[in-house]
Design an enzyme around this catalytic site. Structure first.
Site, mmCIF file in Angstrom:
data_model
loop_
_atom_site.group_PDB
_atom_site.id
_atom_site.type_symbol
_atom_site.label_atom_id
_atom_site.label_comp_id
_atom_site.label_asym_id
_atom_site.label_seq_id
_atom_site.Cartn_x
_atom_site.Cartn_y
_atom_site.Cartn_z
ATOM 1 N N HIS A 172 0.856 -1.176 0.000
ATOM 2 C CA HIS A 172 0.000 0.000 0.000
ATOM 3 C C HIS A 172 0.899 1.235 0.000
ATOM 4 C CE1 HIS A 172 0.620 -0.085 4.416
ATOM 5 N NE2 HIS A 172 0.352 1.203 4.372
ATOM 6 N N TYR A 188 4.420 2.238 14.271
ATOM 7 C CA TYR A 188 4.657 3.225 13.224
ATOM 8 C C TYR A 188 4.012 4.550 13.549
ATOM 9 C CZ TYR A 188 0.216 1.434 11.270
ATOM 10 O OH TYR A 188 -1.081 1.010 11.089
#
Length: 151
Positions: free
Chosen positions: A51, A119
């Site tokens: 992605h 993240y």
């Protein structure tokens, strides 16, 4: 509670690959400028790819387990346009990885233990306008072979 101290109940979104959890968001109001901090756990052999984002930059870190991370540059005006890079990250190679917008990214969990990724992004996920564009893990244009090779 000490004045100014805040807690946030974290919610795990689970499926048969592992889980995803938003740890901190800019709209939590805890920091003056920030996007989002998230954690995701994936089970051995799971591939989460590919992605990319048009407005979001990512910083990845794997504090638990190990992963093969694959990046593919989709930026037409970049000197590295259509190049693919592989990084091995995790307990055996603890690095942080900045991933600029319009660079496709994904990973495969290595070994026999789950891997956890933390993240940070420069903007929070907005389900009404998701800045997330999917490409199949076996996309022929990228042409990445996810199989483990023994020499």
């Amino acid at each position: 509670m000490i004045e100014g101290v805040k807690t946030k109940k974290l919610i795990k979104h689970c499926d048969d690959r592992g889980y995803f959890m938003e740890m901190l968001r800019d709209d939590d109001g805890w920091l003056a400028s920030f996007g989002q901090l998230s954690a995701s756990l994936s089970y051995p052999g799971v591939i989460k790819a590919f992605h990319y984002h048009k407005q979001q930059d990512d910083i990845w870190f794997f504090p638990k387990g190990n992963a093969q991370v694959v990046l593919h540059d989709l930026r037409e005006h970049s000197p590295s346009f259509q190049q693919t890079e592989v990084y091995y990250m995790g307990e055996h190679n603890p690095i942080s990885l900045f991933i600029p917008r319009e660079v496709a990214h994904g990973y495969r969990v290595l070994g026999n233990e789950p891997a956890m990724i933390l993240y940070v992004t420069n903007r929070s996920y907005n389900p009404e306008q998701p800045d997330e564009y999917r490409i199949a893990f076996d996309d022929p244009v990228i042409g990445f072979d996810w199989s483990t090779k023994f020499r």
